[in-house]
Design a protein around this motif. Structure first.
Motif, PDB file in Angstrom:
ATOM      1  N   GLN A  18      70.205   3.733 147.720  1.00 47.00           N
ATOM      2  CA  GLN A  18      70.880   4.899 147.088  1.00 47.00           C
ATOM      3  C   GLN A  18      71.679   4.926 145.494  1.00 47.00           C
ATOM      4  OE1 GLN A  18      73.126   7.215 149.626  1.00 47.00           O
ATOM      5  NE2 GLN A  18      74.655   7.791 148.055  1.00 47.00           N
ATOM      6  N   PHE A  19      72.764   3.762 145.881  1.00 45.24           N
ATOM      7  CA  PHE A  19      73.206   3.263 144.756  1.00 45.24           C
ATOM      8  C   PHE A  19      72.294   2.633 143.639  1.00 45.24           C
ATOM      9  CE2 PHE A  19      74.462  -0.685 142.537  1.00 45.24           C
ATOM     10  CZ  PHE A  19      75.604  -0.194 141.644  1.00 45.24           C
ATOM     11  N   ARG A  20      71.235   1.864 144.309  1.00 46.64           N
ATOM     12  CA  ARG A  20      70.493   1.054 142.763  1.00 46.64           C
ATOM     13  C   ARG A  20      69.770   2.969 142.050  1.00 46.64           C
ATOM     14  NH1 ARG A  20      66.444  -2.930 144.992  1.00 46.64           N
ATOM     15  NH2 ARG A  20      66.085  -3.181 142.375  1.00 46.64           N
ATOM     16  N   GLU A  21      69.918   3.661 142.736  1.00 50.54           N
ATOM     17  CA  GLU A  21      69.051   5.332 142.277  1.00 50.54           C
ATOM     18  C   GLU A  21      69.887   5.606 141.588  1.00 50.54           C
ATOM     19  OE1 GLU A  21      65.987   7.791 140.443  1.00 50.54           O
ATOM     20  OE2 GLU A  21      65.787   5.919 141.570  1.00 50.54           O
ATOM     21  N   ALA A  22      70.655   5.852 141.607  1.00 54.21           N
ATOM     22  CA  ALA A  22      72.307   6.516 141.413  1.00 54.21           C
ATOM     23  C   ALA A  22      72.452   5.783 139.836  1.00 54.21           C
ATOM     24  CB  ALA A  22      72.888   6.795 142.488  1.00 54.21           C
ATOM     25  N   TRP A  23      72.668   4.282 140.523  1.00 56.66           N
ATOM     26  CA  TRP A  23      72.798   3.879 138.898  1.00 56.66           C
ATOM     27  C   TRP A  23      71.691   3.682 137.779  1.00 56.66           C
ATOM     28  CZ3 TRP A  23      70.331   0.244 136.243  1.00 56.66           C
ATOM     29  CH2 TRP A  23      70.808  -1.048 135.415  1.00 56.66           C
ATOM     30  N   ARG A  24      70.600   3.570 137.862  1.00 62.43           N
ATOM     31  CA  ARG A  24      69.588   3.848 136.512  1.00 62.43           C
ATOM     32  C   ARG A  24      69.702   4.878 136.624  1.00 62.43           C
ATOM     33  NH1 ARG A  24      66.436   0.997 140.681  1.00 62.43           N
ATOM     34  NH2 ARG A  24      65.721   2.637 141.698  1.00 62.43           N
ATOM     35  N   GLN A  25      70.082   6.216 137.752  1.00 57.42           N
ATOM     36  CA  GLN A  25      70.436   7.778 136.431  1.00 57.42           C
ATOM     37  C   GLN A  25      71.099   7.415 135.747  1.00 57.42           C
ATOM     38  OE1 GLN A  25      70.384  10.454 139.576  1.00 57.42           O
ATOM     39  NE2 GLN A  25      67.395  10.024 140.189  1.00 57.42           N
ATOM     40  N   GLY A  26      72.425   7.194 136.247  1.00 58.96           N
ATOM     41  CA  GLY A  26      73.578   7.645 135.540  1.00 58.96           C
ATOM     42  C   GLY A  26      73.652   6.255 133.899  1.00 58.96           C
ATOM     43  N   THR A  27      72.735   4.945 134.186  1.00 59.28           N
ATOM     44  CA  THR A  27      72.943   4.161 133.350  1.00 59.28           C
ATOM     45  C   THR A  27      72.214   5.426 132.054  1.00 59.28           C
ATOM     46  OG1 THR A  27      72.828   2.863 134.343  1.00 59.28           O
ATOM     47  CG2 THR A  27      71.911   2.302 132.121  1.00 59.28           C
ATOM     48  N   GLY A  28      71.219   6.012 132.540  1.00 63.63           N
ATOM     49  CA  GLY A  28      70.400   6.478 131.528  1.00 63.63           C
ATOM     50  C   GLY A  28      71.321   8.132 131.182  1.00 63.63           C
ATOM     51  N   LEU A  29      72.407   7.820 131.503  1.00 60.81           N
ATOM     52  CA  LEU A  29      73.432   9.399 131.319  1.00 60.81           C
ATOM     53  C   LEU A  29      74.755   8.818 130.540  1.00 60.81           C
ATOM     54  CD1 LEU A  29      73.591  11.327 134.572  1.00 60.81           C
ATOM     55  CD2 LEU A  29      72.664  12.229 132.924  1.00 60.81           C
ATOM     56  N   ILE A  30      74.457   7.793 130.910  1.00 62.62           N
ATOM     57  CA  ILE A  30      75.996   6.971 129.998  1.00 62.62           C
ATOM     58  C   ILE A  30      75.297   6.737 128.204  1.00 62.62           C
ATOM     59  CG2 ILE A  30      77.134   4.678 129.535  1.00 62.62           C
ATOM     60  CD1 ILE A  30      77.834   5.041 132.261  1.00 62.62           C
ATOM     61  N   ARG A  31      73.836   6.522 128.285  1.00 68.13           N
ATOM     62  CA  ARG A  31      72.719   5.896 127.392  1.00 68.13           C
ATOM     63  C   ARG A  31      72.897   7.066 126.441  1.00 68.13           C
ATOM     64  NH1 ARG A  31      67.226   3.221 127.190  1.00 68.13           N
ATOM     65  NH2 ARG A  31      68.418   2.125 128.689  1.00 68.13           N
ATOM     66  N   GLU A  32      72.614   8.427 126.667  1.00 68.59           N
ATOM     67  CA  GLU A  32      71.909   9.583 126.111  1.00 68.59           C
ATOM     68  C   GLU A  32      73.788   9.762 125.825  1.00 68.59           C
ATOM     69  OE1 GLU A  32      70.237  12.618 129.038  1.00 68.59           O
ATOM     70  OE2 GLU A  32      69.251  11.317 129.043  1.00 68.59           O
ATOM     71  N   ARG A  33      74.703  10.086 126.219  1.00 70.29           N
ATOM     72  CA  ARG A  33      76.049  10.790 126.100  1.00 70.29           C
ATOM     73  C   ARG A  33      76.877  10.223 125.403  1.00 70.29           C
ATOM     74  NH1 ARG A  33      80.240  14.871 129.596  1.00 70.29           N
ATOM     75  NH2 ARG A  33      81.707  14.612 127.960  1.00 70.29           N
ATOM     76  N   TYR A  34      77.377   8.639 125.340  1.00 73.23           N
ATOM     77  CA  TYR A  34      78.007   7.617 125.086  1.00 73.23           C
ATOM     78  C   TYR A  34      77.272   6.448 124.087  1.00 73.23           C
ATOM     79  CZ  TYR A  34      80.962   9.816 128.829  1.00 73.23           C
ATOM     80  OH  TYR A  34      82.038  10.595 129.554  1.00 73.23           O
ATOM     81  N   GLY A  35      76.315   6.547 124.218  1.00 70.85           N
ATOM     82  CA  GLY A  35      76.036   5.795 123.366  1.00 70.85           C
ATOM     83  C   GLY A  35      75.790   3.921 123.591  1.00 70.85           C
TER      84      GLY A  35
END
Length: 104
Positions: A18-35
């Motif tokens: 669960q953590f690893r999946e959320a981390w992967r998704q969250g990392t993509g979100l941070i890439r998109e929003r914060y650069g």
């Protein structure tokens, strides 16, 4: 010159996937929003996950950090936080990359 920030997390028993999946998704979100340029997730000998995030420069990371960078999707954020037993509140390493020999 690129910049890296390292964080650690310890998951509750049985919540690693669960953590690893959320981390992967969250990392993509941070890439998109914060650069960010993305991140690598590692598992250390103390049973912690260690994320090393790369940024184009310290200023980009600092803007994201000052904006209270989070996983903006509430479902992803909840899955991530619900899996945690312990975590570093702040990055435990902040470093400028001076020589990079990684194959990409």
């Amino acid at each position: 010159m690129t910049f890296v920030a390292a964080y650690w997390w310890k998951t509750k028993p049985g919540c690693e996937t669960q953590f690893r999946e959320a981390w992967r998704q969250g990392t993509g979100l941070i890439r998109e929003r914060y650069g960010s340029l993305g991140s690598r997730l590692h598992y250390d000998q103390q049973g912690r996950f260690v994320g090393v995030a790369e940024w184009p420069n310290r200023a980009t990371w600092q803007r994201a950090f000052d904006a209270k960078m989070v996983y903006d999707d509430p479902i992803v954020r909840s899955a991530f936080l619900d899996a945690l037993e312990d975590r570093a509140e702040e990055p435990f390493l902040l470093m400028e990359v001076c020589d990079d020999l990684l194959d990409r």
